[in-house]
Design a protein around this motif. Structure first.
Motif, PDB file in Angstrom:
ATOM      1  N   PHE A  34       0.786  -1.177   0.033  1.00 46.59           N
ATOM      2  CA  PHE A  34      -0.089   0.084   0.002  1.00 46.59           C
ATOM      3  C   PHE A  34       0.921   1.287   0.043  1.00 46.59           C
ATOM      4  O   PHE A  34       1.253   1.804   1.137  1.00 46.59           O
ATOM      5  N   PHE A  35       1.363   1.733  -0.964  1.00 41.11           N
ATOM      6  CA  PHE A  35       1.909   3.108  -1.264  1.00 41.11           C
ATOM      7  C   PHE A  35       1.643   3.414  -2.825  1.00 41.11           C
ATOM      8  O   PHE A  35       1.788   2.705  -3.637  1.00 41.11           O
ATOM      9  N   CYS A  36       1.624   4.582  -3.026  1.00 40.74           N
ATOM     10  CA  CYS A  36       1.567   5.297  -4.398  1.00 40.74           C
ATOM     11  C   CYS A  36       2.944   5.070  -4.979  1.00 40.74           C
ATOM     12  O   CYS A  36       3.942   5.570  -4.375  1.00 40.74           O
ATOM     13  N   ASP A  37       2.900   4.422  -6.157  1.00 37.57           N
ATOM     14  CA  ASP A  37       4.194   4.371  -6.856  1.00 37.57           C
ATOM     15  C   ASP A  37       4.328   5.445  -7.866  1.00 37.57           C
ATOM     16  O   ASP A  37       3.990   5.652  -8.821  1.00 37.57           O
TER      17      ASP A  37
ATOM     18  N   VAL B  54      -6.756  -1.636   2.327  1.00 36.49           N
ATOM     19  CA  VAL B  54      -7.128  -0.565   1.601  1.00 36.49           C
ATOM     20  C   VAL B  54      -8.087   0.622   1.890  1.00 36.49           C
ATOM     21  O   VAL B  54      -7.627   1.782   1.773  1.00 36.49           O
ATOM     22  N   LYS B  55      -9.088   0.367   2.573  1.00 36.27           N
ATOM     23  CA  LYS B  55     -10.021   1.436   3.128  1.00 36.27           C
ATOM     24  C   LYS B  55      -9.204   2.561   3.839  1.00 36.27           C
ATOM     25  O   LYS B  55      -9.489   3.667   3.557  1.00 36.27           O
TER      26      LYS B  55
ATOM     27  N   HIS C 179      -8.923   6.457   2.723  1.00 32.30           N
ATOM     28  CA  HIS C 179      -9.337   7.347   3.728  1.00 32.30           C
ATOM     29  C   HIS C 179      -8.077   8.461   3.966  1.00 32.30           C
ATOM     30  O   HIS C 179      -8.156   9.681   3.945  1.00 32.30           O
ATOM     31  N   ALA C 180      -6.736   7.782   4.081  1.00 29.20           N
ATOM     32  CA  ALA C 180      -5.557   8.857   4.212  1.00 29.20           C
ATOM     33  C   ALA C 180      -5.296   9.447   3.147  1.00 29.20           C
ATOM     34  O   ALA C 180      -5.137  10.830   2.964  1.00 29.20           O
ATOM     35  N   GLU C 181      -5.290   8.822   1.850  1.00 30.15           N
ATOM     36  CA  GLU C 181      -4.994   9.705   0.605  1.00 30.15           C
ATOM     37  C   GLU C 181      -5.940  10.593   0.064  1.00 30.15           C
ATOM     38  O   GLU C 181      -5.532  11.427  -0.521  1.00 30.15           O
ATOM     39  N   PHE C 182      -7.080  10.223   0.269  1.00 31.51           N
ATOM     40  CA  PHE C 182      -8.176  10.770  -0.356  1.00 31.51           C
ATOM     41  C   PHE C 182      -8.831  11.955   0.620  1.00 31.51           C
ATOM     42  O   PHE C 182     -10.094  12.260   0.675  1.00 31.51           O
ATOM     43  N   SER C 183      -8.082  12.114   1.920  1.00 30.10           N
ATOM     44  CA  SER C 183      -8.962  12.852   2.998  1.00 30.10           C
ATOM     45  C   SER C 183      -9.311  14.183   2.629  1.00 30.10           C
ATOM     46  O   SER C 183     -10.454  14.595   2.917  1.00 30.10           O
ATOM     47  N   PRO C 184      -8.633  15.099   1.608  1.00 29.25           N
ATOM     48  CA  PRO C 184      -9.268  16.239   1.173  1.00 29.25           C
ATOM     49  C   PRO C 184     -10.527  16.034   0.439  1.00 29.25           C
ATOM     50  O   PRO C 184     -11.645  16.949   0.410  1.00 29.25           O
TER      51      PRO C 184
END
Length: 145
Positions: free
Chosen positions: A44-47, A131-132, A136-141
């Motif tokens: 789980f990390f953005c490449d 993943v949820k 939540h962390a990546e799309f918090s905005p």
């Protein structure tokens, strides 16, 4: 004597090869079988290397546009579904954004859904355990508007 030395080296090499082949077969047999449809699981990390600088810039532009268009959010057991009002430009932005997001986050299950009769546009992000929380962390905005 020379012939004997060459024969000894050849036997040693062939014996080593045969031994390594036997060991690798036994190790493979000792491994539990994996289902034929098993998918490799990425961490789980953005490449950040999955996109070119131009693609990354475009992804950020589209993300800002889409974030400001979010109409509502549905929390799901394994992710989130973002609701957008349907209009062709939002749909086009979402269809351009989705493959970019998939390239850098291949562990997402992503779908775009249009409701019938001129209904809303939905973008669904889900995935396996964990993943949820990542969404939540990546799309918090997007979520905490």
């Amino acid at each position: 004597m020379r012939t004997f030395l060459i024969a000894a080296i050849t036997v040693t090499i062939l014996g080593g090869y045969a031994f390594s082949h036997i060991v690798s077969e036994r190790q493979a047999a000792a491994q539990p079988p994996t289902p034929a449809n098993a998918k490799p699981e990425t961490p789980f990390f953005c490449d950040r290397t999955a996109l070119t600088p131009e693609q990354r810039k475009r992804q950020q532009e589209l993300g800002k546009t889409l974030r400001s268009s979010v109409f509502g959010i549905q929390e799901l057991p394994d992710g989130f579904e973002f609701e957008f009002p349907y209009d062709p430009s939002t749909y086009q932005a979402l269809t351009e954004f989705t493959p970019l997001e998939r390239a850098c986050c291949p562990f997402f299950d992503i779908s775009i859904r249009l409701e019938r009769e001129g209904g809303k546009l939905w973008w669904r992000l889900t995935g396996r355990d964990g993943v949820k929380q990542f969404i939540h962390a990546e799309f918090s905005p997007w979520i905490k508007r």
